[in-house]
Structures are given as structure tokens and as C-alpha cells.
Design a protein around this motif. Sequence first.
Motif, short mmCIF file in Angstrom:
data_model
loop_
_atom_site.label_atom_id
_atom_site.label_comp_id
_atom_site.label_asym_id
_atom_site.label_seq_id
_atom_site.Cartn_x
_atom_site.Cartn_y
_atom_site.Cartn_z
N ALA A 160 -8.69 -41.33 6.75
CA ALA A 160 -9.55 -40.46 7.55
C ALA A 160 -9.30 -40.66 9.04
CB ALA A 160 -11.02 -40.73 7.23
N TYR A 161 -8.71 -41.81 9.40
CA TYR A 161 -8.49 -42.12 10.82
C TYR A 161 -7.02 -42.07 11.19
CZ TYR A 161 -13.30 -43.54 10.37
OH TYR A 161 -14.66 -43.53 10.12
N ALA A 162 -6.22 -41.39 10.38
CA ALA A 162 -4.78 -41.33 10.61
C ALA A 162 -4.43 -40.58 11.89
CB ALA A 162 -4.09 -40.68 9.41
N ARG A 163 -5.34 -39.72 12.39
CA ARG A 163 -5.07 -38.94 13.61
C ARG A 163 -5.73 -39.54 14.85
NH1 ARG A 163 -7.27 -34.53 14.44
NH2 ARG A 163 -9.02 -34.68 12.98
N MET A 164 -6.45 -40.62 14.69
CA MET A 164 -7.26 -41.12 15.80
C MET A 164 -6.48 -42.09 16.69
SD MET A 164 -11.02 -42.91 15.75
CE MET A 164 -11.81 -41.39 15.18
N PRO A 165 -6.37 -41.78 17.98
CA PRO A 165 -5.71 -42.70 18.91
C PRO A 165 -6.59 -43.94 19.15
CG PRO A 165 -5.79 -40.46 19.80
CD PRO A 165 -6.72 -40.50 18.63
N ILE A 166 -5.96 -45.04 19.42
CA ILE A 166 -6.70 -46.28 19.64
C ILE A 166 -7.60 -46.18 20.86
CG2 ILE A 166 -4.75 -47.28 20.92
CD1 ILE A 166 -7.43 -49.14 18.79
N TRP A 167 -7.18 -45.41 21.88
CA TRP A 167 -8.02 -45.29 23.09
C TRP A 167 -9.27 -44.45 22.85
CZ3 TRP A 167 -2.82 -43.80 23.11
CH2 TRP A 167 -2.57 -42.44 22.95
N VAL A 168 -9.27 -43.68 21.77
CA VAL A 168 -10.48 -42.98 21.35
C VAL A 168 -11.35 -43.91 20.52
CG1 VAL A 168 -11.41 -41.09 19.94
CG2 VAL A 168 -9.41 -40.71 21.41
N ALA A 169 -10.73 -44.56 19.53
CA ALA A 169 -11.47 -45.42 18.60
C ALA A 169 -12.19 -46.56 19.31
CB ALA A 169 -10.51 -45.98 17.55
N VAL A 170 -11.53 -47.13 20.34
CA VAL A 170 -12.08 -48.32 20.98
C VAL A 170 -13.43 -48.04 21.62
CG1 VAL A 170 -11.06 -47.99 23.28
CG2 VAL A 170 -11.38 -50.31 22.38
N GLU A 171 -13.70 -46.79 21.99
CA GLU A 171 -14.97 -46.46 22.62
C GLU A 171 -16.13 -46.44 21.63
OE1 GLU A 171 -15.37 -46.44 25.73
OE2 GLU A 171 -13.25 -46.47 26.29
N ALA A 172 -15.83 -46.44 20.33
CA ALA A 172 -16.89 -46.46 19.32
C ALA A 172 -17.06 -47.82 18.67
CB ALA A 172 -16.59 -45.41 18.24
N PHE A 173 -16.16 -48.76 18.97
CA PHE A 173 -16.30 -50.11 18.41
C PHE A 173 -17.49 -50.81 19.06
CE2 PHE A 173 -11.37 -50.41 17.94
CZ PHE A 173 -11.42 -49.51 16.89
N SER A 174 -18.21 -51.60 18.28
CA SER A 174 -19.21 -52.47 18.88
C SER A 174 -18.49 -53.53 19.70
CB SER A 174 -20.06 -53.14 17.81
OG SER A 174 -19.31 -54.13 17.12
N PHE A 175 -19.19 -54.16 20.61
CA PHE A 175 -18.59 -55.22 21.41
C PHE A 175 -18.15 -56.37 20.51
CE2 PHE A 175 -19.28 -57.82 25.60
CZ PHE A 175 -17.90 -57.90 25.76
N GLY A 176 -18.94 -56.64 19.46
CA GLY A 176 -18.58 -57.70 18.52
C GLY A 176 -17.30 -57.39 17.77
N SER A 177 -17.14 -56.13 17.34
CA SER A 177 -15.91 -55.73 16.64
C SER A 177 -14.71 -55.82 17.57
CB SER A 177 -16.04 -54.30 16.11
OG SER A 177 -17.04 -54.22 15.11
N LEU A 178 -14.89 -55.38 18.81
CA LEU A 178 -13.81 -55.48 19.79
C LEU A 178 -13.39 -56.93 19.98
CD1 LEU A 178 -12.03 -54.13 21.99
CD2 LEU A 178 -13.91 -54.56 23.58
N SER A 179 -14.36 -57.83 20.05
CA SER A 179 -14.08 -59.24 20.21
C SER A 179 -13.21 -59.76 19.06
CB SER A 179 -15.39 -60.03 20.28
OG SER A 179 -15.15 -61.42 20.29
N ARG A 180 -13.54 -59.37 17.85
CA ARG A 180 -12.75 -59.79 16.68
C ARG A 180 -11.31 -59.29 16.76
NH1 ARG A 180 -15.81 -61.22 11.96
NH2 ARG A 180 -18.06 -61.13 12.32
N LEU A 181 -11.14 -58.04 17.17
CA LEU A 181 -9.81 -57.47 17.26
C LEU A 181 -8.98 -58.16 18.34
CD1 LEU A 181 -10.56 -53.65 16.88
CD2 LEU A 181 -9.94 -55.31 15.11
#
Length: 313
Positions: A160-181
Motif C-alpha cells: 500500500a506504501y509502494a508509491r510513498m516517498p520517504i520525505w512524505v512518510a516521515v511527516e506522519a511518523f511519531s517521534f518515537g518511531s522516527l527515533s527507532r528508524l
Amino acid sequence: MVKHWLSYDEQITLLQERGLNVADTASAAEFLSRVNYYRLSGYFRYWQVDPMAGNNRFLDGSSFEDIQRLYEAEQDLVAVCDEVLHPIEVLLRTRFAYYYAQRVGTIGTFARGDGFTQSPDPNDERVEEHALANLDRSKETFVSHYRDELKTGNAYSIDAYARMPIWVAVEAFSFGSLSRLIEASSKSGVLHDMAASMNVSPTTLPSQVRSFVYLRNRNAHCAKLWNHAVLDRPGLLPNIVRRVKRNHRQFSDHSIYKIFVALDQVATKTGLQHDWLANRVEPILATHPLLAAGIATPARYGEMSTQLLTTDH
């Protein structure tokens, strides 16, 4: 024990019956109408004889106004925190997306877990699952624009996320999820590129980001900072620790102050703030030694100096 409803005036009376000095009962009742009695009980306990054993009597010389001033000074500190926490979070999202796209891939690669170091235990959740869960729950238009309606059961599939750029996705990540990545991006080189661009150490950056998430979450939930022992401690280079202790104050390893030092380092190195610790934090702590003690060297109930607690601040 059955708990009974008490009016604000009756709450003040209860505190007085337990030995707390209240100079202005009307003002104190008005304060309790804005700040829950139960929220303040976490502060009250430091002035009580033995609350863990059920003795809620206040120490001689205890003052409601002192506790109120402590709480209000702490809220000033919380407001100052947001001056650096918010822009640092935005910067981390920006730099992660930039270097991940450069090093690993731009479209959909994050959903497959490309570029992330996974746990060796096959039963552990994959790193990217936290971020995908954020996207699954998101109702943001920019997410739905790039998310295809491909599901496995009730959950969106990876495709479902095959078309999503990382610079779009990163704006929806929680801060905690971003930290893990970020932490899982060492082998791909993303972490090191981020750290180099920020002029900070790649060895300490992951733990610092975790501590920023920790502090941001406590502030977001209006949790107490005073005398709180931190679980997610930030890593700091020894020379930074020595300089801060020499120029400002001593602090313990599990203190909120240690996170402030890490925030100051990152904010200064990235040009977001200049001397935030010295110019914004220290003036608040310098005018309130009781707050400073609990922020820099957190103590348990019964461990703080009675003189410090009952001196007019």
C-alpha cells in the motif's frame, strides 16, 4: 479507603488540617481549580512526613505558596523546553528523510525495511512496523494521497506504501518511531550522515534522540519533571559533561538536566539556538534552587533536605 468528593475550599481545609501553611486560602482554592489536587500530590509528598506509610502530615514550615511557586517555575521550564524540542524534531525528520533517500531509496523502500538493522530474534517486531502503524492510523490527506487501498485483513499491506516517498512518510511518523528508524540506520550510513551534517557524534546521537522523545512525551502529557529520574538517558561526550559541570552545575546521570545538556549541544551544533542552556534554562533554575535541585539531582521521597524544602523560596 473510600474517596469522597471535596470542593476546592474543602481541599484547602484538608491540607491545613494536615499541617500545611496556606497564607491566602482564596488564592490557593483558585489555583486548585486550575491544577488538579491529585496532580499536585506528587509534589506534596516531598513535604509530608511519611506518605508511603500513610502519614500525610506536613513537615513544620511547609507552605502551599512554596509548592505553588515550584509548580509554576517548572511550567516555565516546560515552555522553554519547547523552544528547542520542536525545531530539533523537525530537523531530525528532515535530515533522516534526506539521507535515507540518498543512501537507501526514495519510494516505498522504508516500508520493506530496506536499510534498517533488524533484531536477530525472528520473533521481534521489525523496526519499520512502528512507522507503518503510524501511517496505517493516519487520516492526513497527504498520507491517503500516496497510500493505496491494499489490505491484508483490516491492516494495510506493505504494498500500500509502494508509491510513498520517504520525505512524505516521515511527516506522519511519531517521534518515537522516527527515533527507532534513526537508531537502526547505522549500517546503511544514514545515521553517520545525519550526525556529520549536525556536527554531533554518531555514537551518542541515537540515545540523545531517545531522550528527546522521552522528555517530549512527558511534557505532552503534563508529567512532573521535578525529582523525576530519567529512564532514557542521553549519551554525552566526557568533555561536554566536564564543561557543563564546571560552568553551570553538577547533575546526576538520570536527571532531566542531562537531557537539557544534550538538547543544548544539538541546538548549538545545528545553529537552532545559541547557548540555550545558559540563556534560557539557567536563569529559571538560578532563581529557584528547589526546582534546580530536583531537575539536576532528582531525589526520592524523604531524601531531600528539609531545610531546602521549608526555606521560603
